[in-house]
Write an enzyme that holds these catalytic residues in place. Sequence first.
Site, PDB file in Angstrom:
ATOM      1  CG  ASP A  67      -7.393   3.409  -0.556  1.00  0.00           C
ATOM      2  OD1 ASP A  67      -8.053   2.372  -0.619  1.00  0.00           O
ATOM      3  OD2 ASP A  67      -7.650   4.144   0.306  1.00  0.00           O
ATOM      4  CB  THR A 119     -14.413  -1.903  -4.708  1.00  0.00           C
ATOM      5  OG1 THR A 119     -13.189  -1.735  -5.534  1.00  0.00           O
ATOM      6  CG2 THR A 119     -14.080  -2.189  -3.173  1.00  0.00           C
ATOM      7  CE  LYS A 136      -4.333   1.087   0.205  1.00  0.00           C
ATOM      8  NZ  LYS A 136      -5.458   0.335  -0.100  1.00  0.00           N
TER       9      LYS A 136
HETATM   10  P1  NDP Z   1     -13.212   7.822  -2.656  1.00  0.00           P
HETATM   11  O1  NDP Z   1     -11.874   8.909  -2.626  1.00  0.00           O
HETATM   12  O2  NDP Z   1     -13.567   7.646  -4.065  1.00  0.00           O
HETATM   13  O3  NDP Z   1     -14.288   8.444  -1.804  1.00  0.00           O
HETATM   14  C1  NDP Z   1     -14.074   8.315  -0.194  1.00  0.00           C
HETATM   15  C2  NDP Z   1     -15.316   8.663   0.318  1.00  0.00           C
HETATM   16  O4  NDP Z   1     -15.265   8.609   1.706  1.00  0.00           O
HETATM   17  C3  NDP Z   1     -15.668  10.077   0.112  1.00  0.00           C
HETATM   18  O5  NDP Z   1     -17.110  10.354  -0.026  1.00  0.00           O
HETATM   19  C4  NDP Z   1     -15.093  10.785   1.308  1.00  0.00           C
HETATM   20  O6  NDP Z   1     -15.502  11.980   1.567  1.00  0.00           O
HETATM   21  C5  NDP Z   1     -15.201   9.794   2.159  1.00  0.00           C
HETATM   22  N1  NDP Z   1     -13.896   9.942   3.485  1.00  0.00           N
HETATM   23  C6  NDP Z   1     -12.872   9.822   3.195  1.00  0.00           C
HETATM   24  N2  NDP Z   1     -12.089   9.925   4.299  1.00  0.00           N
HETATM   25  C7  NDP Z   1     -13.104  10.502   5.110  1.00  0.00           C
HETATM   26  C8  NDP Z   1     -12.889  10.821   6.517  1.00  0.00           C
HETATM   27  N3  NDP Z   1     -11.650  11.189   7.188  1.00  0.00           N
HETATM   28  N4  NDP Z   1     -14.024  11.296   6.943  1.00  0.00           N
HETATM   29  C9  NDP Z   1     -15.168  11.327   6.406  1.00  0.00           C
HETATM   30  N5  NDP Z   1     -15.349  10.792   5.190  1.00  0.00           N
HETATM   31  C10 NDP Z   1     -14.350  10.491   4.653  1.00  0.00           C
HETATM   32  O7  NDP Z   1     -12.433   6.521  -2.276  1.00  0.00           O
HETATM   33  P2  NDP Z   1     -12.990   5.014  -2.204  1.00  0.00           P
HETATM   34  O8  NDP Z   1     -14.380   5.049  -2.578  1.00  0.00           O
HETATM   35  O9  NDP Z   1     -11.982   4.276  -3.295  1.00  0.00           O
HETATM   36  O10 NDP Z   1     -12.347   4.409  -0.977  1.00  0.00           O
HETATM   37  C11 NDP Z   1     -13.411   4.532   0.112  1.00  0.00           C
HETATM   38  C12 NDP Z   1     -12.844   2.966   1.159  1.00  0.00           C
HETATM   39  O11 NDP Z   1     -12.799   1.984   0.355  1.00  0.00           O
HETATM   40  C13 NDP Z   1     -11.506   3.340   1.681  1.00  0.00           C
HETATM   41  O12 NDP Z   1     -11.539   2.936   3.143  1.00  0.00           O
HETATM   42  C14 NDP Z   1     -10.650   2.627   0.758  1.00  0.00           C
HETATM   43  O13 NDP Z   1      -9.657   2.146   1.351  1.00  0.00           O
HETATM   44  C15 NDP Z   1     -11.439   1.403   0.471  1.00  0.00           C
HETATM   45  N6  NDP Z   1     -11.446   0.485  -0.589  1.00  0.00           N
HETATM   46  C16 NDP Z   1     -11.325   0.875  -1.836  1.00  0.00           C
HETATM   47  C17 NDP Z   1     -11.207   0.252  -3.271  1.00  0.00           C
HETATM   48  C18 NDP Z   1     -11.101   0.874  -4.429  1.00  0.00           C
HETATM   49  O14 NDP Z   1     -11.044  -0.056  -5.301  1.00  0.00           O
HETATM   50  N7  NDP Z   1     -11.274   2.013  -4.579  1.00  0.00           N
HETATM   51  C19 NDP Z   1     -11.062  -1.156  -2.724  1.00  0.00           C
HETATM   52  C20 NDP Z   1     -11.076  -1.721  -1.386  1.00  0.00           C
HETATM   53  C21 NDP Z   1     -11.487  -0.876  -0.421  1.00  0.00           C
HETATM   54  P3  NDP Z   1     -14.816  13.442   0.948  1.00  0.00           P
HETATM   55  O15 NDP Z   1     -14.983  13.486  -0.571  1.00  0.00           O
HETATM   56  O16 NDP Z   1     -15.498  14.501   1.647  1.00  0.00           O
HETATM   57  O17 NDP Z   1     -13.373  13.350   1.371  1.00  0.00           O
HETATM   58  O1  2IT Z   2      -7.891  -1.372  -0.713  1.00  0.00           O
HETATM   59  C1  2IT Z   2      -8.070  -1.957  -1.719  1.00  0.00           C
HETATM   60  O2  2IT Z   2      -8.109  -3.264  -1.781  1.00  0.00           O
HETATM   61  C2  2IT Z   2      -7.765  -1.022  -2.905  1.00  0.00           C
HETATM   62  N1  2IT Z   2      -7.673   0.258  -2.603  1.00  0.00           N
HETATM   63  C3  2IT Z   2      -7.769  -1.598  -4.161  1.00  0.00           C
HETATM   64  C4  2IT Z   2      -6.255  -2.145  -4.417  1.00  0.00           C
HETATM   65  C5  2IT Z   2      -5.811  -2.638  -5.891  1.00  0.00           C
HETATM   66  O3  2IT Z   2      -4.626  -2.930  -6.242  1.00  0.00           O
HETATM   67  O4  2IT Z   2      -6.736  -2.533  -6.615  1.00  0.00           O
END
Ligand code: NDP
Ligand code: 2IT
Length: 442
Positions: free
Chosen positions: A165, A208, A125
């Site tokens: 992420d 995801t 990561k």
């Molecule tokens: P994005 O950046 O697309 O979206 C993140 C969302 O969460 C936004 O709505 C953001 O609001 C909110 N958010 C982030 N940080 C905070 C915080 N500290 N407090 C409140 N709200 C917050 O990210 P993803 O959708 O990609 O990721 C979301 C979660 O999923 C994370 O935990 C990530 O690690 C996990 N994840 C993502 C994967 C992927 O493929 N993208 C795969 C597996 C897990 P704002 O815009 O206001 O910051």
């Molecule tokens: O937390 C996660 O699994 C991700 N943000 C996706 C990682 C990836 O390599 O697609």
Amino acid sequence: MNYIDEVRAAVAARNAGQPEFMQAVDEVLSTIRPVVESDSVYKENAILERITEPDRQIMFRVPWTDDNGNMRINRGYRIQFNNAIGPYKGGLRLHPTVNLSIIKFLGFEQIFKNSLTGLPIGGGKGGSDFDPKGKSEREIRDFCQSFMTELARHIGADTDVPAGDIGVGGREIGYLYGQYKRIKNLYEGVLTGKGLTYGGSLARTEATGYGLVYIVADMLAAENTGFKGKTVAISGSGNVAIYAAQKATELGGKVITMSDSNGWIYDPDGIKLDIVKDIKEVKRGRIKEYADRVKSAEYHDSGKVWQVKCDIALPCATQNELDASDAKTLVKNKVLAVGEGANMPSVTDAINLFREHKVLFMPAKAANAGGVAVSALEMSQNSQRLSWTFEEVDSKLKDIMNGIFAKTAEAAKAYAEKKDYVSGANIAGFLKVANAMIAQGV
Ligand code: NDP
Ligand code: 2IT
């Protein structure tokens, strides 16, 4: 002290001041006990000491210039945690809260998650404390190019393959990829989540969120029920939240909440996703605007989505966003199931409460593995120099999530309790990596 407690104490002493990392380590160590204590081979090979210490921790300065011509400095990270079963694989997070503890917890979780997918990917990561909010296109591009100028020497299609992420989506991956190609003169699958015209995979954007809903549907099917007719509370409004909402709605659920870091919306009529997508994916705006555009919706800038009564809760924002008092409210409101779209969104006491009250709970390592699984499919397509259709990738994703549910349920039954999917996911993920480490002798 026994082996697990000894290792836990040593890891805590060595990583003082890293609460998120210790939270993730504690959860794994406390659930794999039945396996580790059943065979001395793990202790003899120092598997727990090795699996909790990253192979390599890279930290670097990221200089960039803002639109006023000022030199700005951020800190970059890449934690190459474990490559026993494949090249390091995992996302890059751009958020002002990013620090070593957070990147290490995410890298550690990624080892077990990637193992559960059944695909050949190790755990890693990275990211930076750079805040993309309010930055211009040029500033984002400048940051990404500078970040990759250093990162490029540490990664490669067979070494370490980053992805998105929080704060890193298609736009940032494009800039990162362009800079890698320029530095290395290599057109290779070194990043996933790429654009469709230059090696990206169809269905990676959706993966995801879709994967989360597929595995929660499996968990519900085991109880002879499903999404149909259920109310669904979702937190976040980013990549994971949006596509979880889309699939949950497609399966007959009614999504009634979404949020961002400023506040949350409640729409009792069901969230209209085309509007959320326009606000978030096109305009990069705030979720508040939804309530300005949709009459049936309310906006709240205090409290959390978990105060709304729901059947299914899908936390899809960030770590530790669902605490013990949120869990109490959900239990009081008779929540049936919780599926973690974000990484480690539930604090330990919340998970314990769900267990105590027999709430079906699918932990992040299993529940959100669909994203990295399709990333691994993107790597396969890049190696083959082929692109599969959306239907092909989506159907493989579904099979992978079904497989993860089966492995998780099986390990839970064999080593813990029938529906203890936290233990099941940790144990099933651990066994494959540990056995590969033992076989390789290093
Ligand atoms: P994005 O950046 O697309 O979206 C993140 C969302 O969460 C936004 O709505 C953001 O609001 C909110 N958010 C982030 N940080 C905070 C915080 N500290 N407090 C409140 N709200 C917050 O990210 P993803 O959708 O990609 O990721 C979301 C979660 O999923 C994370 O935990 C990530 O690690 C996990 N994840 C993502 C994967 C992927 O493929 N993208 C795969 C597996 C897990 P704002 O815009 O206001 O910051
Ligand atoms: O937390 C996660 O699994 C991700 N943000 C996706 C990682 C990836 O390599 O697609």
